[in-house]
Design an enzyme around this catalytic site. Structure first.
Site, PDB file in Angstrom:
ATOM      1  N   SER A 124      82.931  99.086 106.525  1.00 54.63           N
ATOM      2  CA  SER A 124      84.156  98.847 105.544  1.00 54.63           C
ATOM      3  C   SER A 124      85.261  98.727 106.270  1.00 54.63           C
ATOM      4  O   SER A 124      86.418  98.263 105.524  1.00 54.63           O
ATOM      5  CB  SER A 124      84.041  99.668 104.505  1.00 54.63           C
ATOM      6  OG  SER A 124      84.452 100.998 104.956  1.00 54.63           O
ATOM      7  N   LYS A 180      89.548 104.925 104.536  1.00 55.58           N
ATOM      8  CA  LYS A 180      89.956 103.792 104.236  1.00 55.58           C
ATOM      9  C   LYS A 180      91.444 103.618 104.624  1.00 55.58           C
ATOM     10  O   LYS A 180      91.972 104.702 105.366  1.00 55.58           O
ATOM     11  CB  LYS A 180      90.281 103.452 102.616  1.00 55.58           C
ATOM     12  CG  LYS A 180      88.766 103.612 101.887  1.00 55.58           C
ATOM     13  CD  LYS A 180      88.046 102.524 102.085  1.00 55.58           C
ATOM     14  CE  LYS A 180      86.742 102.573 101.526  1.00 55.58           C
ATOM     15  NZ  LYS A 180      85.420 101.707 101.881  1.00 55.58           N
TER      16      LYS A 180
END
Length: 280
Positions: free
Chosen positions: A84, A155
């Site tokens: 990701s 993230k």
């Protein structure tokens, strides 16, 4: 007077005859010094032949405790379990998370790559499990030897408290406080987002997204959740500062200037229409 007897008598003050010379020691005999206590047989290796198993075990345990304390308070290894965050972070990379980055009054900034606990925002309940197995897994994860907990995520910060984050403008770019953001860290071929959104980030929270937008489950996927897709600042574990494994990828996780032109949010807050998820 018998003078001969006088000559043959031993003078009491004269020394006794010396003892006979001992037999030469050919190394086959051991001599125990009188009064010296016998050393018990502990089974330890002789000092001249290196440390004993007991000392080795104690040293190993001390090193593990030291590394756990270092991981808990200073810098924690973190294994990247998914793609990701590609290309910034690859599957199998081990990064060091700087836990001191936000300890002394500093807060996450736009563009920072952070690791956070998603309980209550990305994951509503922490999954139950066997406590012994969980402890062993947490210990291995703290040393970077196992995948992180299912509640831990990595993230990039796109918006901080008070920011209005919108996707997308007429050019297909994300805007923050009205400023268009060029994102050079995205996976080539990925669009900034296939999901439209318009949100004002509540104070004390963060809007986060992965660099591999088409493969990242991030704030966009939790807009309808109780947390609204944002992550509380106090759930941030630390900032990803270094990639330390594999050795061929040993490097710093560099910052970005993509947000340098973004203005601060207005003092009175943003006024947004029906699409907005929050109001200043």
């Amino acid at each position: 007077m018998d003078t001969e007897a006088q000559h043959t008598e031993r003078d009491p003050s004269s020394p006794a005859d010396p003892p006979p010379d001992p037999a030469p020691d050919d190394g086959s005999r051991s001599v125990r010094v009188s009064g010296a206590p016998e050393e018990p047989d502990t089974g330890d290796t002789d000092a001249g032949h290196g440390p004993s198993w007991r000392r080795t075990g104690l040293l190993g345990a001390t090193c593990v405790v030291f590394l756990l304390l270092l991981s808990h308070f200073v810098a924690q290894p973190f294994l990247i379990p998914s793609g990701s965050m590609e290309p910034t972070l690859q599957v199998g990379d081990r990064i060091l998370v700087n836990k001191l980055a936000y300890r002394f009054g500093s807060e996450p900034r736009r563009g920072d790559v952070i690791v956070f606990d998603g309980t209550g925002s990305f994951v509503q309940e922490e999954p139950a499990g066997d406590p012994v197995t969980g402890l062993l897994h947490d210990t291995a994860a703290a040393l970077g030897l196992a995948a992180p907990d299912e509640t831990d995520f990595v993230k990039r910060v796109v918006g901080t408290g008070g920011d209005r984050v919108v996707c997308c403008d007429s050019t297909g770019r994300i805007t923050v406080n009205g400023a268009r953001v060029q994102e050079p860290y995205l996976t080539p071929g990925d669009r900034p987002s296939d999901v439209p959104f318009d949100i004002v980030v509540p104070p004390g929270t963060l809007w986060v997204m992965g660099d591999h937008r088409s493969q990242s489950s991030d704030s966009r996927d939790h807009l309808g959740s109780p947390g609204g897709g944002v992550v509380p600042v106090d759930q941030v574990i630390g900032r990803a500062d270094w990639t330390v494994w594999p050795f061929g990828r040993w490097t710093t996780v560099t910052g970005t200037d993509a947000y340098d032109s973004v203005p601060p949010p207005p003092a009175g807050g943003h006024q947004v229409g029906p699409r907005g998820r929050g109001h200043g």
